[in-house]
Write a protein that holds these residues in place. Sequence first.
Motif, short mmCIF file in Angstrom:
data_model
loop_
_atom_site.label_atom_id
_atom_site.label_comp_id
_atom_site.label_asym_id
_atom_site.label_seq_id
_atom_site.Cartn_x
_atom_site.Cartn_y
_atom_site.Cartn_z
N GLN A 17 0.81 -1.21 0.00
CA GLN A 17 0.00 0.00 0.00
C GLN A 17 0.85 1.27 0.00
O GLN A 17 0.52 2.25 -0.66
N ASN A 18 1.95 1.25 0.72
CA ASN A 18 2.83 2.43 0.73
C ASN A 18 3.47 2.64 -0.63
O ASN A 18 3.65 3.78 -1.07
N PHE A 22 2.97 6.14 -2.67
CA PHE A 22 4.07 6.99 -3.11
C PHE A 22 4.10 7.13 -4.63
O PHE A 22 4.42 8.20 -5.15
N ASP A 23 3.76 6.07 -5.35
CA ASP A 23 3.69 6.17 -6.81
C ASP A 23 2.66 7.20 -7.24
O ASP A 23 2.91 8.01 -8.14
N LEU A 24 1.50 7.20 -6.61
CA LEU A 24 0.46 8.18 -6.94
C LEU A 24 0.85 9.59 -6.51
O LEU A 24 0.64 10.55 -7.25
N CYS A 25 1.43 9.69 -5.32
CA CYS A 25 1.84 11.02 -4.84
C CYS A 25 2.92 11.62 -5.74
O CYS A 25 2.98 12.85 -5.90
N ASP A 152 -7.22 7.51 -8.95
CA ASP A 152 -7.88 6.34 -8.35
C ASP A 152 -6.83 5.52 -7.63
O ASP A 152 -5.90 5.01 -8.24
N TYR A 153 -7.02 5.36 -6.34
CA TYR A 153 -6.06 4.63 -5.53
C TYR A 153 -6.10 3.13 -5.80
O TYR A 153 -5.11 2.44 -5.66
#
Length: 166
Positions: A17-18, A22-25, A152-153
């Motif tokens: 999940q982290n 971080f990829d999305l952030c 979208d997460y």
Amino acid sequence: MNFNDYGRCMATYNSWQNGVLFDLCAQIGDEERRRDRNMFFGSIHNTLNHLLYIDLRILGILKTGQAGTYDARTIVADDFEDLREQRIAMDKEISAFVDATDHAWQDDYRELMGLDGVTRKLPRQLFLMQLFNHQTHHRSQITSELHKVGLDYGITDVPLTPDLPL
């Protein structure tokens, strides 16, 4: 599932999940990560820092029974890439801790004074549970903000964790 299996599964889940987080952030850029969004810690960047800071504290409690004085303003890493690298290293450290063969720490208790001023004598196992619960809590705040900017997460279900060690 015993407590050791729980720890291994949750460490794997959190690492996954982290990584997604971080990829999305990384996609929204530094200005958007640092923008005050009226979150508890203001920005996504500050919330990511808080997560790492609390993980450092809780892992210290798990390993030694001790943690330094709490300072909510602590910045672990001001640079996003440094923060990401430290997050990856922390997730590996958490995994190594739960994979260790010495689980004597599970039989130990720690006195903790909460922010409410009450001192409690608690089993250290609760701190491992808190580490995972705390991460989930603050990741959800960040994912809500990412959703607002159109990202979208995706999946967050523990049973769907890739490479779950069962």
